[in-house]
Design a protein around this motif. Structure first.
Motif, PDB file in Angstrom:
ATOM      1  N   THR A  36       0.859  -1.178   0.000  1.00 38.38           N
ATOM      2  CA  THR A  36       0.000   0.000   0.000  1.00 38.38           C
ATOM      3  C   THR A  36       0.897   1.229   0.000  1.00 38.38           C
ATOM      4  O   THR A  36       1.892   1.274   0.723  1.00 38.38           O
ATOM      5  CB  THR A  36      -0.959   0.007   1.217  1.00 38.38           C
ATOM      6  OG1 THR A  36      -1.693   1.231   1.212  1.00 38.38           O
ATOM      7  CG2 THR A  36      -0.234  -0.145   2.530  1.00 38.38           C
ATOM      8  N   MET A  46     -12.507   5.475  -0.185  1.00 32.27           N
ATOM      9  CA  MET A  46     -12.817   4.940   1.131  1.00 32.27           C
ATOM     10  C   MET A  46     -13.919   5.784   1.752  1.00 32.27           C
ATOM     11  O   MET A  46     -14.027   6.988   1.501  1.00 32.27           O
ATOM     12  CB  MET A  46     -11.563   4.917   2.003  1.00 32.27           C
ATOM     13  CG  MET A  46     -10.851   6.239   2.124  1.00 32.27           C
ATOM     14  SD  MET A  46      -9.190   6.074   2.844  1.00 32.27           S
ATOM     15  CE  MET A  46      -9.595   5.355   4.435  1.00 32.27           C
ATOM     16  N   THR A  54     -15.729   7.793   4.597  1.00 29.11           N
ATOM     17  CA  THR A  54     -15.415   8.555   5.799  1.00 29.11           C
ATOM     18  C   THR A  54     -16.672   9.318   6.188  1.00 29.11           C
ATOM     19  O   THR A  54     -17.623   9.385   5.410  1.00 29.11           O
ATOM     20  CB  THR A  54     -14.273   9.565   5.547  1.00 29.11           C
ATOM     21  OG1 THR A  54     -14.828  10.721   4.896  1.00 29.11           O
ATOM     22  CG2 THR A  54     -13.172   8.978   4.684  1.00 29.11           C
ATOM     23  N   PRO A  55     -16.688   9.919   7.376  1.00 27.05           N
ATOM     24  CA  PRO A  55     -17.873  10.702   7.787  1.00 27.05           C
ATOM     25  C   PRO A  55     -18.141  11.867   6.833  1.00 27.05           C
ATOM     26  O   PRO A  55     -19.245  12.398   6.798  1.00 27.05           O
ATOM     27  CB  PRO A  55     -17.486  11.219   9.182  1.00 27.05           C
ATOM     28  CG  PRO A  55     -16.432  10.286   9.660  1.00 27.05           C
ATOM     29  CD  PRO A  55     -15.692   9.848   8.449  1.00 27.05           C
ATOM     30  N   MET A  56     -17.134  12.276   6.053  1.00 29.10           N
ATOM     31  CA  MET A  56     -17.344  13.365   5.105  1.00 29.10           C
ATOM     32  C   MET A  56     -17.718  12.848   3.726  1.00 29.10           C
ATOM     33  O   MET A  56     -17.701  13.590   2.758  1.00 29.10           O
ATOM     34  CB  MET A  56     -16.085  14.207   4.986  1.00 29.10           C
ATOM     35  CG  MET A  56     -15.771  14.977   6.244  1.00 29.10           C
ATOM     36  SD  MET A  56     -14.404  16.118   5.948  1.00 29.10           S
ATOM     37  CE  MET A  56     -15.236  17.412   4.995  1.00 29.10           C
ATOM     38  N   MET A  80     -13.679   9.423   0.093  1.00 34.86           N
ATOM     39  CA  MET A  80     -12.437  10.160  -0.105  1.00 34.86           C
ATOM     40  C   MET A  80     -11.411   9.226  -0.710  1.00 34.86           C
ATOM     41  O   MET A  80     -11.563   8.014  -0.686  1.00 34.86           O
ATOM     42  CB  MET A  80     -11.911  10.647   1.241  1.00 34.86           C
ATOM     43  CG  MET A  80     -12.581  11.906   1.728  1.00 34.86           C
ATOM     44  SD  MET A  80     -11.636  12.537   3.118  1.00 34.86           S
ATOM     45  CE  MET A  80     -12.290  14.200   3.207  1.00 34.86           C
ATOM     46  N   ASP A  81     -10.349   9.835  -1.221  1.00 38.18           N
ATOM     47  CA  ASP A  81      -9.268   9.033  -1.773  1.00 38.18           C
ATOM     48  C   ASP A  81      -8.379   8.494  -0.661  1.00 38.18           C
ATOM     49  O   ASP A  81      -7.898   9.253   0.182  1.00 38.18           O
ATOM     50  CB  ASP A  81      -8.412   9.885  -2.724  1.00 38.18           C
ATOM     51  CG  ASP A  81      -9.139  10.148  -4.033  1.00 38.18           C
ATOM     52  OD1 ASP A  81     -10.136   9.450  -4.306  1.00 38.18           O
ATOM     53  OD2 ASP A  81      -8.697  11.038  -4.777  1.00 38.18           O
ATOM     54  N   GLY A  82      -8.146   7.211  -0.668  1.00 36.57           N
ATOM     55  CA  GLY A  82      -7.197   6.596   0.246  1.00 36.57           C
ATOM     56  C   GLY A  82      -6.024   6.035  -0.545  1.00 36.57           C
ATOM     57  O   GLY A  82      -6.076   5.990  -1.776  1.00 36.57           O
ATOM     58  N   PRO A  83      -4.962   5.597   0.133  1.00 36.87           N
ATOM     59  CA  PRO A  83      -3.819   5.031  -0.581  1.00 36.87           C
ATOM     60  C   PRO A  83      -4.230   3.764  -1.314  1.00 36.87           C
ATOM     61  O   PRO A  83      -5.060   3.006  -0.820  1.00 36.87           O
ATOM     62  CB  PRO A  83      -2.820   4.719   0.538  1.00 36.87           C
ATOM     63  CG  PRO A  83      -3.631   4.643   1.786  1.00 36.87           C
ATOM     64  CD  PRO A  83      -4.821   5.520   1.598  1.00 36.87           C
ATOM     65  N   THR A 120      -8.447  18.179  -3.595  1.00 38.44           N
ATOM     66  CA  THR A 120      -9.219  17.214  -2.808  1.00 38.44           C
ATOM     67  C   THR A 120      -8.893  17.302  -1.317  1.00 38.44           C
ATOM     68  O   THR A 120      -9.242  16.405  -0.547  1.00 38.44           O
ATOM     69  CB  THR A 120      -8.985  15.779  -3.313  1.00 38.44           C
ATOM     70  OG1 THR A 120      -7.582  15.486  -3.192  1.00 38.44           O
ATOM     71  CG2 THR A 120      -9.404  15.625  -4.760  1.00 38.44           C
ATOM     72  N   PHE A 152      -9.325  18.158   2.445  1.00 42.40           N
ATOM     73  CA  PHE A 152     -10.544  18.355   3.240  1.00 42.40           C
ATOM     74  C   PHE A 152     -10.635  19.791   3.756  1.00 42.40           C
ATOM     75  O   PHE A 152     -11.674  20.217   4.231  1.00 42.40           O
ATOM     76  CB  PHE A 152     -10.618  17.350   4.394  1.00 42.40           C
ATOM     77  CG  PHE A 152      -9.681  17.654   5.516  1.00 42.40           C
ATOM     78  CD1 PHE A 152     -10.115  18.351   6.637  1.00 42.40           C
ATOM     79  CD2 PHE A 152      -8.346  17.258   5.444  1.00 42.40           C
ATOM     80  CE1 PHE A 152      -9.243  18.640   7.668  1.00 42.40           C
ATOM     81  CE2 PHE A 152      -7.471  17.554   6.462  1.00 42.40           C
ATOM     82  CZ  PHE A 152      -7.916  18.245   7.582  1.00 42.40           C
ATOM     83  N   GLY A 188      -4.535  15.869  -2.118  1.00 42.39           N
ATOM     84  CA  GLY A 188      -5.128  16.299  -0.869  1.00 42.39           C
ATOM     85  C   GLY A 188      -4.137  16.840   0.138  1.00 42.39           C
ATOM     86  O   GLY A 188      -3.224  17.587  -0.207  1.00 42.39           O
TER      87      GLY A 188
END
Lengths: 398, 398
Positions: free
Chosen positions: B57, B66, B68-70, B73-76, B350, B352, B379
């Motif tokens: 990763t 992924m 998220t509460p928002m 979002m982009d994760g690795p 991107t 937050f 981000g």
């Protein structure tokens, strides 16, 4: 600016969500390891619900015998962790004496670092976790509320080696505002090490700060050069970029380093407030650095009043310079005749270099060359070299 | 000294036996990882004959969504390694654009570092492996054969915070022998970071050396203080000893840091050869450091001619000082009226914090307060902050 953003921010960060590839903000596991208890026992934890076995290996566990070409030797001990119902494995040590210790986990046969301990030290190509227990000797390795020296990584020109090279230099508390001139200790690393070794594994800055604050050491400058003549700097810090370090860097024990050592001394003495005379120069080193120390101090037989050989790799080598190793006995005698204040030799009883050092001491004895000798427990390990430094430094420049 | 010892020494060390607890001499695995190929693809290898799955990763793999509460979002990204008949798992990337990248392995669900790559960087509590690919932007992050500045860790007294604190300071090549006075950039880290962040993750010394050598940046001093007011120094480097760092250190965003920032400026200006005027002071920071930069530069509204907000955490906070945050608009207007050369804002599309920055820019627009704005891809990540530094520094002190 709306209040809204505060809560967005807090909710993202305090909940610990992995957002925007910045997973490293949050840590892999929300458990504590190592946990050092008041009674000096230490609990290690590792979250691995699906693992079949988790072990810990470290220098604080009873040594285990291992077979080597030289016969059985002491290797690091191992212990089993036990899994709880949440999949957290743990192990608690017996009470440990004050020290800096290192360890790794072995998970289903695979050696891994502790994801909950961000303190790692690289030794040559390997990285292991470290922790500090207790006061006593370990108090010298801690950052205490005492005046602190400055640690700089600085580049200097080495005309002899034809390149700019990097060194680490400790200047004592108050140096920058002082008009005083200070004595200098040249402190050399072992094979596979570099200019980061003494400051990281050796805890040199902490040891110096604490010994000076206690009045046990004179304020002094400590110069930690890179002893690998084909390297400009530590792996990742030099022109070669990031690469896997190797144990025996070519040309590090062929006389070239010793023949060009005065490039370092000249740089230090023309760039720092130093007392540039024999009475205020000391040189010491561990393993290969002890070898370098032995040869440098006799090849320049009237330069150093204080010499420290820590588990020195006393052994014959090919001489690429044709001059550094060609009259060892003669230059040793000159060094003895010129006089010095301290020739200090320390080695562990189980060090694989013990016999070589014994033989070297016999030579010095036969020449009538005086030295101070300390024999410690243990082998060819950093624990000894930190201890030797704390024993050597108080004897300097008195 | 018998020839015997040479061969003993070589046989022990070159064969690579683990002896005397000094296993770290030899590395855990004798394979190469990562291997960076001429075409900028990179092969990663991991020896684990008994593992059922090995993944990698990292930030060089296509991002994965992924929850998220928002929202998403982009994760690795992740990729699977493939096992060969010797139990060595491997994965080769597509050609990568020049950058510093980070990665970890996931072995049977367990995140581990690469035992064959000694280059690790700590970000808050997590440690990941890093590697550099290519030239281009990455050339600025490499140690080149150019004159090098000095990097010192130095302690200063902060009367306002009642303690000695540690900072990292870069002085440009030739500083020590120069009689010149230099401009100063104060460079602030983000939440969870400390005085090690910009020099390690930010590659500040390499960036400054290279930009100065190319004539793209003026020789300048870069001061990297610790922005966590209750810490004297980075974890492991201060009085608290070795402990697991946390993301939100208490009191770091309550005005206390800003209210005492002049302790740092006074120390620098009375201990270094600096041009101590507004035209020769710059301040910049990432995330929380961008927040600190915004507040410090308006709270002392006539101190800095160059201001850089890198992914700044623009948000309201409680004000423990009762004075720093109580007239933001008024002090911003004073800052504007006093004038400055550059107010630079950079953020990823991107991030937050994108909306918070958009709102802040709208405020500046409504006030008529000039700024320069750069919007990048990606981000809230170090890759952006290194790039922003290379974009910001050439605009300083011209």
């Amino acid at each position: 600016m709306k209040r809204h953003f505060l809560w967005t921010f807090l909710s993202i960060f305090l909940i610990g969500i992995q957002a925007n590839a910045q997973e490293s903000l949050f840590g892999a596991q929300q458990i504590t390891s190592p946990e050092i208890h008041d009674n000096s026992t230490v609990t290690f934890r590792f979250a691995a619900p699906n693992a079949k076995s988790v072990q810990i290996t470290g220098d604080f566990l009873p040594a285990e015998k291992m077979d080597t070409p030289m016969g059985q030797m002491d290797g690091p001990g191992k212990a089993d962790l036990v899994k709880d119902d949440k999949g957290i494995w743990s192990f608690t040590s017996t009470p440990l004496s004050p020290e800096l210790y290192s360890y790794s986990f072995i998970v289903d046969g695979l050696k891994v670092t502790d994801p909950n301990n961000p303190f790692l030290i690289r030794d040559v190509a390997s990285v292991t976790n470290v922790f500090l227990v207790g006061e006593g000797q370990a108090a010298l390795y801690r950052v205490k509320d005492v005046p602190h020296g400055t640690v700089a990584r600085r580049w200097y020109d080495s005309p002899g080696l034809g390149m700019d090279r990097r060194l680490t230099i400790y200047t004592p508390p108050g140096y920058e505002k002082s008009n005083e001139q200070f004595p200098v200790l040249y402190l050399l690393h072992g094979a596979g090490g570099d200019e980061e070794a003494w400051i990281a594994l050796g805890r040199t800055a902490q040891i110096m700060d604490n010994l000076i604050a206690q009045g046990k050491a004179k304020p002094m400058i400590v110069v930690m050069p890179n002893g690998n003549v084909i390297q400009d700097a530590a792996p990742g810090e030099g022109n070669e970029g990031m690469y896997k370090p190797q144990f025996m860097v070519p040309k590090t024990m062929d006389g070239t380093y010793e023949a060009n050592f005065m490039d370092i001394v000249k740089f230090v003495e023309s760039n720092y407030q130093v007392k540039a005379d024999k009475a205020h120069r000391a040189i010491a080193g561990l393993s290969m650095g002890g070898y370098h120390t032995m040869h440098i101090s006799r090849y320049y037989p009237n330069m150093f009043d204080y010499i420290g050989l820590f588990s020195a790799a006393i052994m014959p080598r090919e001489d690429a310079t044709g001059k550094v190793y060609n009259d060892i006995d003669g230059t040793l005698k000159t060094q003895m005749d010129n006089g010095y204040k301290l020739y200090w030799i320390g080695i562990g009883k189980t060090d694989f270099l013990y016999d070589a050092n014994k033989e070297y001491r016999a030579k010095l004895d036969s020449m009538g060359m005086p030295y101070k000798y300390v024999e410690s427990e243990g082998g060819h390990i950093w624990r000894n070299w930190r201890v030797y430094l704390t024993q050597f430094v108080p004897q300097l420049f008195n």
